[in-house]
Enzyme design. Structure first.
Site, PDB file in Angstrom:
ATOM      1  N   SER A 195       4.174   4.531  -3.178  1.00  0.00           N
ATOM      2  CA  SER A 195       2.827   4.495  -2.606  1.00  0.00           C
ATOM      3  C   SER A 195       2.943   4.245  -1.112  1.00  0.00           C
ATOM      4  CB  SER A 195       2.003   3.382  -3.264  1.00  0.00           C
ATOM      5  OG  SER A 195       0.790   3.166  -2.569  1.00  0.00           O
ATOM      6  N   TYR A 208       0.837  -5.659  -5.964  1.00  0.00           N
ATOM      7  CA  TYR A 208       1.066  -4.217  -5.957  1.00  0.00           C
ATOM      8  C   TYR A 208       1.950  -3.810  -4.781  1.00  0.00           C
ATOM      9  CZ  TYR A 208       0.090   0.777  -6.281  1.00  0.00           C
ATOM     10  OH  TYR A 208       0.222   2.143  -6.398  1.00  0.00           O
TER      11      TYR A 208
END
Length: 353
Positions: A195, A208
């Site tokens: 990501s 995350y």
């Protein structure tokens, strides 16, 4: 060799890599053929994993789908079977017209496995099943991902641990399960779906970001290890997308005047760009391309300058609407359940990419 001479040679090699990189912008590299190859995709039940499965199926690869949700995984498998059926029909029509090609000789299949990649024993057992049922694999797509959707101090430890296990530690287990055979054959391709939040961060998603930073670090270190072992037949591709238009970060917003410049990526668009990178053995792909610039600026600007830019863009609190949306949805779910079931709901992980 004299160190000065060696330094000059290394400098020439570095400059040559810039030339090659620039050439890729002008002359598009030829995509490799994955027809008949075996591809394992984790988190294949929805989101990017489902689109990866469909793209590899369209190219005639045998697709092996891993997911924690059996029903959604089978839905993906049905889509893949339809793609295979369409390919077979086209090949049959071509053979009738006297244009039969190599595609008619290859009969790809789809296999589904229920697997929680956060549990290493389950990963190893499922990998053994794959090797017994299908054989060696050629491509490993580490795609499975979760997000807790809670502020750090409000998040149960179990969800924090699960985020790290699924988004980062699972890459260790799948790699240990499949890469030894790749090393033996000096052939394979490992894809890490990370990501942009593994390159730079924002507030409210500490677990995350940490898990994606870890996944990128693991990927890069493994890439160096393969180079050091002179296993040039094993390719690595790191995929770092910006926000993708799925339910994973629903509600995330930046400053409204800036938002049109950074729209959420369509999953199909994201995967198509990632596929081009994979099939041309590109080491890394950031989507959109401006993410390269953002990552570079993070490395050269003072931290306070980055904070100023975040505040101007509205990126400093962009996750807060998402966290509020998740909290509201969770509260609504809890209010519909008997009180005896509410503690169990609080421990459920929030799936997935």
């Amino acid at each position: 060799m004299n160190i000065f001479v060696e330094f000059c040679l290394v400098s020439c090699k570095v400059l040559w890599t810039f030339v090659l990189a620039g050439t890729r912008w002008i002359v598009r590299p030829k995509e490799k053929n994955v027809m008949g190859q075996v591809c394992v995709i984790t988190g294949a039940g929805s989101g990017l994993g489902r689109h990866f499965a469909k793209e590899f199926a369209r190219r005639g690869a045998t697709v092996i789908l891993w997911d924690i949700n059996w029903e959604s995984n089978e839905e993906t498998a049905d889509m893949v079977r339809q793609i295979y059926s369409d390919i077979t029909n086209r090949n049959h029509e071509g053979s009738v017209d006297g244009e039969e090609g190599d595609e008619s000789q290859i009969q790809p299949k789809v296999y589904t496995y229920l697997c929680d990649v956060s549990k290493r024993e389950e990963v190893y057992l499922t990998a053994d099943k794959v090797q017994r049922d299908v054989g060696n694999i050629d491509i490993l797509i580490n795609n499975a991902g979760v997000v807790s959707g809670r502020h750090l101090l409000e998040c149960p430890d179990e969800l924090l641990e699960r985020t790290m296990m699924v988004n980062c530690h699972a890459h260790f287990w799948t790699t240990k399960a499949f890469v030894p055979k790749m090393l033996e054959l000096n052939h394979g391709h490992i894809v890490t779906v990370a990501s942009s939040l593994g390159l730079f961060t924002t507030a409210g998603v500490e677990d995350y970001c940490a898990s994606k930073f870890g996944a990128i670090g693991f990927h890069e270190s493994l890439s160096h290890e393969l180079k050091a072992a002179e296993k040039d037949g094993i390719k690595m591709t790191l995929v770092c997308p910006f926000l993708v238009d799925t339910d994973m970060f629903k509600g995330c917003k930046i400053r409204k005047e800036i938002a049109p410049l950074f729209p959420p990526l369509k999953p199909e668009q994201c995967v198509q760009q990632a596929m081009r990178a994979i099939l041309t053995d590109q080491p890394m792909i950031c989507t959109p391309r401006i993410m390269y610039m953002v990552s570079f600026m993070k490395t050269v600007l003072p931290f306070d300058a980055i904070v100023c830019m975040y505040q101007f863009l509205g990126a400093d609190k962009c996750m807060y609407p998402f966290l509020a949306h998740r909290k509201e949805a969770m509260n609504n779910n809890e209010s519909k359940l008997p009180s005896t079931q509410q503690p169990a709901i609080q421990q459920l992980p929030q799936e997935k990419k």
